[in-house]
Enzyme design. Sequence first.
Site, PDB file in Angstrom:
ATOM      1  N   SER A 181       7.500  -3.351   2.583  1.00 24.20           N
ATOM      2  CA  SER A 181       6.157  -3.410   2.014  1.00 24.20           C
ATOM      3  C   SER A 181       6.047  -4.606   1.069  1.00 24.20           C
ATOM      4  O   SER A 181       6.279  -5.742   1.489  1.00 24.20           O
ATOM      5  CB  SER A 181       5.830  -2.075   1.324  1.00 24.20           C
ATOM      6  OG  SER A 181       4.462  -1.967   1.037  1.00 24.20           O
ATOM      7  N   GLU A 307       1.165   3.447   9.833  1.00 24.56           N
ATOM      8  CA  GLU A 307       1.402   3.030   8.446  1.00 24.56           C
ATOM      9  C   GLU A 307       0.491   3.746   7.445  1.00 24.56           C
ATOM     10  O   GLU A 307       0.951   4.316   6.451  1.00 24.56           O
ATOM     11  CB  GLU A 307       1.188   1.519   8.316  1.00 24.56           C
ATOM     12  CG  GLU A 307       2.158   0.646   9.090  1.00 24.56           C
ATOM     13  CD  GLU A 307       3.423   0.321   8.315  1.00 24.56           C
ATOM     14  OE1 GLU A 307       3.612   0.854   7.206  1.00 24.56           O
ATOM     15  OE2 GLU A 307       4.224  -0.463   8.836  1.00 24.56           O
ATOM     16  N   HIS A 399       3.999   4.786   6.658  1.00 24.17           N
ATOM     17  CA  HIS A 399       4.564   3.801   5.747  1.00 24.17           C
ATOM     18  C   HIS A 399       5.709   4.428   4.941  1.00 24.17           C
ATOM     19  O   HIS A 399       5.589   5.556   4.453  1.00 24.17           O
ATOM     20  CB  HIS A 399       3.444   3.345   4.802  1.00 24.17           C
ATOM     21  CG  HIS A 399       3.745   2.114   4.023  1.00 24.17           C
ATOM     22  ND1 HIS A 399       4.030   0.903   4.620  1.00 24.17           N
ATOM     23  CD2 HIS A 399       3.786   1.885   2.681  1.00 24.17           C
ATOM     24  CE1 HIS A 399       4.218  -0.011   3.683  1.00 24.17           C
ATOM     25  NE2 HIS A 399       4.090   0.557   2.506  1.00 24.17           N
TER      26      HIS A 399
END
Length: 492
Positions: A181, A307, A399
């Site tokens: 990320s 995600e 995610h």
Amino acid sequence: MYETSAGRVRGRAPVDGVVAVLGIPYAQPPFGANRFRAPRPRTPWSGVRECTEFGPIPPQSAELPGAPSWSPGDEDVLTLNVWAPIDGNGPLPVLVWIHGGAYTFGSSAQPDFDGTALARTGLVVVTLNYRLGFEGFGHVPADACPPNRGLLDQIAALEWVRDNIAAFGGVPDNVTLAGQSAGATSAVCLMAMDGARGLFRRVIAHSAVGPVFAPVLAEQVTTRVAAAGTPVAREALAGVPPQALVRASDAVVAEYRKDPGSGQLHWDPVIYGPVADGHLLRDDPLHLIAAGAARDVDLLVCHTTEEYWLMDAVGSTCEVPTDERLHRFAADFGLPAPLVDGYRALMPGASPYDLHLAVYGDLMFGEYSSRLAEAHTAAGGRAFLSRFDRRSGGVRAWHCADVPFAFGNVDHESVRFLIGGAAPTAGDRALADRMTAAWAGFAATGDPGWAPGGGEVRVWGTPDRAAASGHWRDGAAVRALWDSYTYRPARS
């Protein structure tokens, strides 16, 4: 006991053949006269420093499961941690991890980043803290206060690795930089920055998020933070306590969230991040990599297939109950007119909200990640592309779900939520073994176990599968919807 350039350190007793040396300072505390400045070399200490606990974490308001919270007054936040096999045969490849957290929260002390399992594969593992939020990325209108201070901290940590990792059994010229990320985008920025040249050989980027900020947005955010509960002139920010800037930043996030007219930041108000300042970071790293800025660095890219569903699960998404709101979202990001309808055709029966989650996840993570791999390949570099799609039993491949698998930490209680809520199965543990082996192979030799380029995409799951096995995300249809979209540094 280990000898570093600033003094001797002693870690914890070995566990499973791996010693952990925690909370090693790599730079001076970034407060007082050092606040908002580039990181400065650590003053040496005398005697042996006991490094058996993680160092203080940078200023933030987040409280994460299993991890320490920030306490006002903690200043020695620029520390790193090393996990090293005690019986490694010869100097070992090194993996350096940059944590994510929207450039605003998180730390190297999170349990899913424990390096023991990776070190057992034959790596020396380093995780690090860096300045977050305003301290690391806020625009400070002073010549002595550079932008991208968080990135400069990461470079300082890599310089520490270059100068000291041999004492822990690592090879200084065989370093792989990894992140997820915000940490992945940080690593990709460093790929393209002259100031980080030669400090690492390879990059692993999981769920890189783009694009970076334009200077005008960084200045706009600073103006709002300076006025939100501080309040001071921008030039006086160095005198504001860190906790006041954290509170002001949270207030600005809430303002953007409540204001539908605030453009892109209304939908996900991440108000800090790397800035394409034209000097330290000349442009968005996607553009720089496409121009060949890092063709000598191997790149391993991964993103998850769902995600943005994590943001739904933690309550950080906007309501999108109608097609009108969905199209407003698309307009705010300048998405091609047919894109939303294209997703609707691929997801028959999906609600406007689920369409929003799918499009936003691909916009921020999936498409950006894929383009990084493609741009690097087109520029003459070696890039490997993979996706994480463990979705059995109703579990979403959202995610952060991939990180505990890649670190081999799926059995840790604190990651249970990230991997779907239930205890890991034998298949999950086997998946973790395959992913840690891929990271170890890539870090050691540049080979994760499949071919570089776009010809082969590894899809991680239980079991793994080929990328053309029928899931609607595996084909060319989704990618084609993005053909006319261009990423540019964010301005609003």
